[in-house]
Scaffold this active site. Structure first.
Site, short mmCIF file in Angstrom:
data_model
loop_
_atom_site.label_atom_id
_atom_site.label_comp_id
_atom_site.label_asym_id
_atom_site.label_seq_id
_atom_site.Cartn_x
_atom_site.Cartn_y
_atom_site.Cartn_z
CE1 TYR A 144 -3.60 2.62 0.78
CE2 TYR A 144 -2.19 3.32 2.59
CZ TYR A 144 -3.27 3.53 1.77
OH TYR A 144 -4.04 4.66 1.94
CG ASP A 246 5.59 4.62 0.74
OD1 ASP A 246 5.79 5.35 1.73
OD2 ASP A 246 4.46 4.22 0.41
CE LYS A 273 0.59 6.13 8.09
NZ LYS A 273 0.72 5.48 6.79
C1 LIG Z 1 0.07 5.67 5.48
C2 LIG Z 1 0.86 5.34 4.25
C3 LIG Z 1 0.77 6.10 3.08
C4 LIG Z 1 -0.23 7.22 2.93
O1 LIG Z 1 -0.05 8.23 3.85
P1 LIG Z 1 -1.33 9.14 4.22
O2 LIG Z 1 -0.78 10.19 5.12
O3 LIG Z 1 -2.30 8.23 4.90
O4 LIG Z 1 -1.86 9.68 2.95
C5 LIG Z 1 1.62 5.80 2.04
N1 LIG Z 1 2.48 4.78 2.11
C6 LIG Z 1 2.59 4.01 3.21
C7 LIG Z 1 3.58 2.90 3.25
C8 LIG Z 1 1.77 4.25 4.31
O5 LIG Z 1 1.85 3.48 5.39
#
Ligand SMILES: *Cc1c(COP(=O)(O)O)cnc(C)c1O
Length: 445
Positions: A144, A246, A273
């Site tokens: 994700y 990511d 985050k």
């Molecule tokens: C949470 C998350 C996202 C998206 O971040 P948001 O602030 O929720 O838009 C993207 N990649 C990973 C791996 C995530 O855990």
């Protein structure tokens, strides 16, 4: 006791449903038959609207590395709120957070901020396309990366549609995507070195970027093997493809991020985050060469990156106050708590006589009630029985002072002590014994 249809949470859920489809604005906070509504939090504890207090092992899906109400973060916010909430001008605190991140993360020479991890990923993809002049991007099956169109592909595809193990089909993760998105997103089989190399090479003429999170939260924190990451780094360098890490979730694994743990430097990194100290945040960083596509002093501007709340001073102040506290010692302490949680849960599983393994690293923990090893999405043990056991544990813990992510993940914060970890492990052990009794008495089907 949860569930209780007379509770305030149950009533709020009913009320929410009349004005919001599904009752709220975020798919992840829902669990059946109704989600708990939060009232307040302090340190590692969160209190719901019915007054029940629980140790918070959700930590807003990783973003709260210091738990709730961290004094330095609150002080920074109080001070900043007296000056400015948001303003149509850049501020110094934005530079301070940028300096801290550029200093710590090997692959980040320059960075720009946005408001969510999804935007951090989206802008990385756009920069890669602009930089290479190519259209396609590649991601691994089962990962994700937020809610940008081109990355909402093969997040949790069903065996009916996911196709060949060595050349997975691009499957839309949601309705509302177009065919062109699926055409432009290549799906890679995680940890399959040969098949992934072959896919990247055969699409290289059109491939702008490979996006990867080396510790995949959606797959119980299964880690990329060093050979897999090494191969991807080499082949992308060789073929002029931008490698994007990511680290929105996994940045919390170390002072130098996940790239520091693996000793592999990507071209671009998406963050989010934890770097916002609890406030909404995203960021895209990387080599100065690629990041120059965002430079509005170079005419014509190649990638326009705007956003009303980008680098708003409240988020920047909270993020800075939060990250400054994350010294190498603070990471080491958090890692030790994570290790205590993992080994405690392993013992608890053995005590209860259940099948199961504990995964994760640093301050991230996940629990899967199966002994079958797995290294990619297709091997993930996701059968009904395992899902049911995790669901029962989540429910048991809610009623015994502990809140975890419903599908078996636990995220730690610096606000926790060894006693908090041990409390969780003890409750989990009791819960697992009860689950073992239920399943051994034949209620499984
Ligand atoms: C949470 C998350 C996202 C998206 O971040 P948001 O602030 O929720 O838009 C993207 N990649 C990973 C791996 C995530 O855990």
């Amino acid at each position: 006791m949860y569930p209780d249809l007379n509770s305030r949470s149950a009533k709020l859920y009913e009320r929410g449903r009349s004005v919001m489809p599904g009752g709220n604005s975020r798919v992840g906070v829902m669990f059946e038959p109704y989600p708990l509504y939060a009232a307040s939090g302090k340190g590692c504890r969160v209190i719901d609207v019915d007054g029940a207090e629980r140790i918070d092992f959700v930590n807003n899906w990783s973003s709260l590395i210091h738990g709730h109400g961290n004094p330095a973060v609150l002080a920074a916010l109080a001070e900043q709120s007296q000056k400015l909430l948001a303003v149509g001008m850049p501020t110094e605190v934005e530079i301070e957070l940028a300096e801290l991140l550029c200093d710590r993360v090997p692959g980040i020479e320059q960075i720009r901020f946005s408001n969510s991890g999804s935007e951090g990923v989206l802008m990385a993809l756009r920069a890669a396309r602009a930089f290479t002049g190519r259209a396609k991007i590649a991601k691994v099956e089962g990962a994700y990366h937020g809610n940008a169109d081109s990355i909402e592909v093969s997040v949790a595809p069903s065996p009916k549609s996911f196709g060949s193990p060595t050349a997975p089909t691009s499957v839309a993760a949601t309705e509302g995507l177009t065919e062109s998105v699926l055409r432009d997103t290549l799906v890679l089989p995680f940890n399959d070195v040969d098949a992934t190399r072959e896919l990247i090479v055969s699409h290289s003429a059109d491939l702008a970027a490979v996006v990867i999170d080396p510790v995949v939260s959606r797959m119980g924190f299964v880690e990329a093997t060093p050979e897999y990451l090494q191969m991807i780094r080499e082949v992308t360098l060789e073929l002029g493809i931008v490698l994007i890490f990511d680290e929105v979730f996994s940045f919390r694994t170390g002072y130098h991020g996940v790239q520091g743990r693996y000793g592999i430097t990507p071209d671009l990194t998406a963050l989010g985050k934890v770097i916002g100290g609890g406030l909404p945040v995203g960021a895209t960083g990387g080599s100065a060469e690629i990041m120059s596509v965002f430079d509005q002093t170079i005419k014509p501007l190649r990638v326009e990156h705007g956003g009303t709340y980008n680098a708003n001073p409240m988020t920047m102040a909270a993020g800075l106050a939060s990250m400054v506290q994350m010294t190498p010692d603070a990471y080491a302490r958090l890692d030790a708590l994570g290790e205590r949680a993992r080994s405690g849960l392993r013992d608890a599983i053995a005590d209860a006589g259940l099948p199961g393994k504990v995964y994760g690293c640093a301050s991230m923990v996940s629990l899967i009630f199966s002994n079958e090893p797995f290294s990619n999405y297709r091997e993930l043990p996701l059968r009904r029985r395992e899902a049911e056991m995790v669901y029962m544990l989540h429910r048991y813990l809610l009623n015994h002072g502990v809140q975890i992510i419903p599908h078996g993940m636990l995220i730690l914060s610096t606000a926790m002590t060894e006693a908090d970890i041990d409390f969780m492990v003890d409750r989990a052990r009791d819960g697992m014994r009860e689950i073992a009794t239920t399943f051994n008495s034949g209620s499984s089907s």
